[in-house]
Design a protein around this motif. Sequence first.
Motif, PDB file in Angstrom:
ATOM      1  N   ARG A   1      77.422 102.189  78.785  1.00  0.00           N
ATOM      2  CA  ARG A   1      77.988 103.237  77.927  1.00  0.00           C
ATOM      3  C   ARG A   1      77.547 104.636  78.321  1.00  0.00           C
ATOM      4  O   ARG A   1      78.125 105.608  77.862  1.00  0.00           O
ATOM      5  N   ARG A   2      76.513 104.732  79.163  1.00  0.00           N
ATOM      6  CA  ARG A   2      76.004 106.041  79.555  1.00  0.00           C
ATOM      7  C   ARG A   2      77.063 106.765  80.394  1.00  0.00           C
ATOM      8  O   ARG A   2      77.603 106.209  81.337  1.00  0.00           O
ATOM      9  N   PRO A   3      77.367 108.014  80.050  1.00  0.00           N
ATOM     10  CA  PRO A   3      78.370 108.735  80.834  1.00  0.00           C
ATOM     11  C   PRO A   3      77.833 109.053  82.229  1.00  0.00           C
ATOM     12  O   PRO A   3      76.619 109.183  82.421  1.00  0.00           O
ATOM     13  N   PRO A   4      78.722 109.150  83.201  1.00  0.00           N
ATOM     14  CA  PRO A   4      78.256 109.469  84.552  1.00  0.00           C
ATOM     15  C   PRO A   4      77.719 110.900  84.596  1.00  0.00           C
ATOM     16  O   PRO A   4      78.117 111.744  83.786  1.00  0.00           O
TER      17      PRO A   4
ATOM     18  N   SER B   1      68.376 132.434  82.472  1.00  0.00           N
ATOM     19  CA  SER B   1      68.939 132.751  83.781  1.00  0.00           C
ATOM     20  C   SER B   1      69.033 131.509  84.655  1.00  0.00           C
ATOM     21  O   SER B   1      68.167 130.642  84.615  1.00  0.00           O
ATOM     22  N   PRO B   2      70.091 131.427  85.498  1.00  0.00           N
ATOM     23  CA  PRO B   2      70.186 130.297  86.420  1.00  0.00           C
ATOM     24  C   PRO B   2      69.060 130.338  87.443  1.00  0.00           C
ATOM     25  O   PRO B   2      68.759 131.390  87.988  1.00  0.00           O
ATOM     26  N   VAL B   3      68.436 129.205  87.677  1.00  0.00           N
ATOM     27  CA  VAL B   3      67.315 129.129  88.607  1.00  0.00           C
ATOM     28  C   VAL B   3      67.715 128.421  89.892  1.00  0.00           C
ATOM     29  O   VAL B   3      67.390 128.881  90.977  1.00  0.00           O
ATOM     30  N   ALA B   4      68.416 127.290  89.766  1.00  0.00           N
ATOM     31  CA  ALA B   4      68.799 126.525  90.949  1.00  0.00           C
ATOM     32  C   ALA B   4      70.046 125.718  90.665  1.00  0.00           C
ATOM     33  O   ALA B   4      70.279 125.280  89.540  1.00  0.00           O
ATOM     34  N   VAL B   5      70.828 125.508  91.712  1.00  0.00           N
ATOM     35  CA  VAL B   5      72.023 124.666  91.638  1.00  0.00           C
ATOM     36  C   VAL B   5      71.650 123.294  92.186  1.00  0.00           C
ATOM     37  O   VAL B   5      70.912 123.189  93.175  1.00  0.00           O
ATOM     38  N   HIS B   6      72.163 122.246  91.526  1.00  0.00           N
ATOM     39  CA  HIS B   6      71.848 120.870  91.916  1.00  0.00           C
ATOM     40  C   HIS B   6      73.120 120.041  91.987  1.00  0.00           C
ATOM     41  O   HIS B   6      74.102 120.329  91.302  1.00  0.00           O
ATOM     42  N   ILE B   7      73.065 118.977  92.780  1.00  0.00           N
ATOM     43  CA  ILE B   7      74.077 117.930  92.677  1.00  0.00           C
ATOM     44  C   ILE B   7      73.788 117.201  91.375  1.00  0.00           C
ATOM     45  O   ILE B   7      72.624 117.039  90.988  1.00  0.00           O
ATOM     46  N   GLY B   8      74.807 116.750  90.693  1.00  0.00           N
ATOM     47  CA  GLY B   8      74.682 116.233  89.330  1.00  0.00           C
ATOM     48  C   GLY B   8      73.558 115.264  89.051  1.00  0.00           C
ATOM     49  O   GLY B   8      72.883 115.376  88.052  1.00  0.00           O
TER      50      GLY B   8
ATOM     51  N   CYS C   1      70.685 114.837  90.596  1.00  0.00           N
ATOM     52  CA  CYS C   1      69.412 115.195  91.240  1.00  0.00           C
ATOM     53  C   CYS C   1      68.230 114.944  90.311  1.00  0.00           C
ATOM     54  O   CYS C   1      68.235 115.345  89.153  1.00  0.00           O
ATOM     55  N   HIS C   2      67.205 114.302  90.833  1.00  0.00           N
ATOM     56  CA  HIS C   2      66.019 113.992  90.033  1.00  0.00           C
ATOM     57  C   HIS C   2      65.124 115.206  89.818  1.00  0.00           C
ATOM     58  O   HIS C   2      64.211 115.170  89.002  1.00  0.00           O
ATOM     59  N   MET C   3      65.383 116.298  90.514  1.00  0.00           N
ATOM     60  CA  MET C   3      64.542 117.498  90.388  1.00  0.00           C
ATOM     61  C   MET C   3      65.162 118.552  89.480  1.00  0.00           C
ATOM     62  O   MET C   3      64.657 119.659  89.387  1.00  0.00           O
ATOM     63  N   ARG C   4      66.217 118.229  88.776  1.00  0.00           N
ATOM     64  CA  ARG C   4      66.942 119.246  88.020  1.00  0.00           C
ATOM     65  C   ARG C   4      66.199 119.746  86.789  1.00  0.00           C
ATOM     66  O   ARG C   4      66.504 120.788  86.276  1.00  0.00           O
ATOM     67  N   GLY C   5      65.253 119.021  86.272  1.00  0.00           N
ATOM     68  CA  GLY C   5      64.472 119.472  85.126  1.00  0.00           C
ATOM     69  C   GLY C   5      65.171 119.214  83.801  1.00  0.00           C
ATOM     70  O   GLY C   5      66.160 118.494  83.715  1.00  0.00           O
ATOM     71  N   LYS C   6      64.652 119.854  82.740  1.00  0.00           N
ATOM     72  CA  LYS C   6      65.162 119.623  81.391  1.00  0.00           C
ATOM     73  C   LYS C   6      66.265 120.598  80.999  1.00  0.00           C
ATOM     74  O   LYS C   6      67.152 120.257  80.246  1.00  0.00           O
ATOM     75  N   HIS C   7      66.163 121.811  81.460  1.00  0.00           N
ATOM     76  CA  HIS C   7      67.077 122.865  81.035  1.00  0.00           C
ATOM     77  C   HIS C   7      68.227 122.977  82.027  1.00  0.00           C
ATOM     78  O   HIS C   7      68.231 123.845  82.894  1.00  0.00           O
ATOM     79  N   VAL C   8      69.199 122.100  81.893  1.00  0.00           N
ATOM     80  CA  VAL C   8      70.316 122.069  82.837  1.00  0.00           C
ATOM     81  C   VAL C   8      71.636 122.204  82.102  1.00  0.00           C
ATOM     82  O   VAL C   8      71.736 121.927  80.905  1.00  0.00           O
ATOM     83  N   GLN C   9      72.623 122.630  82.855  1.00  0.00           N
ATOM     84  CA  GLN C   9      73.969 122.773  82.323  1.00  0.00           C
ATOM     85  C   GLN C   9      74.938 122.281  83.390  1.00  0.00           C
ATOM     86  O   GLN C   9      74.792 122.603  84.566  1.00  0.00           O
ATOM     87  N   ALA C  10      75.918 121.521  82.977  1.00  0.00           N
ATOM     88  CA  ALA C  10      76.947 121.066  83.912  1.00  0.00           C
ATOM     89  C   ALA C  10      77.830 122.252  84.268  1.00  0.00           C
ATOM     90  O   ALA C  10      78.145 123.096  83.422  1.00  0.00           O
TER      91      ALA C  10
END
Length: 114
Positions: free
Chosen positions: A49-52, A67-74, A76-85
């Motif tokens: 049931r988990r969305p991709p 402020s945006p800090v880094a761009v990641h592939i969706g 990515c294990h290094m994306r951290g907690k504060h992310v936005q699609a």
Amino acid sequence: MFDLPPDLPRLRTLRTWHAMVVRELDTAIAARERQAAADEEAARNREARRPPPPDWTVSRGIDARRSPVAVHIGGCHMRGKHVQAVSRDDAVRLLADGVEACAHCRPDTALGLL
């Protein structure tokens, strides 16, 4: 090995008692196996049931402007907690504007910018 009683009635009593204990053990083992199977099924259902993950994400800073800090592939294990699609176009724009590309997942390479 064991000091067993010499008479038949006590031997039969011990045999009956041990058979009862083995049945209780078998019942307890079967219950734990059913519970483990149910737990595994529930975990599989949760995972299904988990969305991709989104295709692209941007990690945000903890400052007031977020402020945006880094761009990641969706995923990515290094994306951290504060992310936005973000969309592919937004990811390209952010990288072009100087936002850092994650050194682990290399979104700049995946987007064809390098």
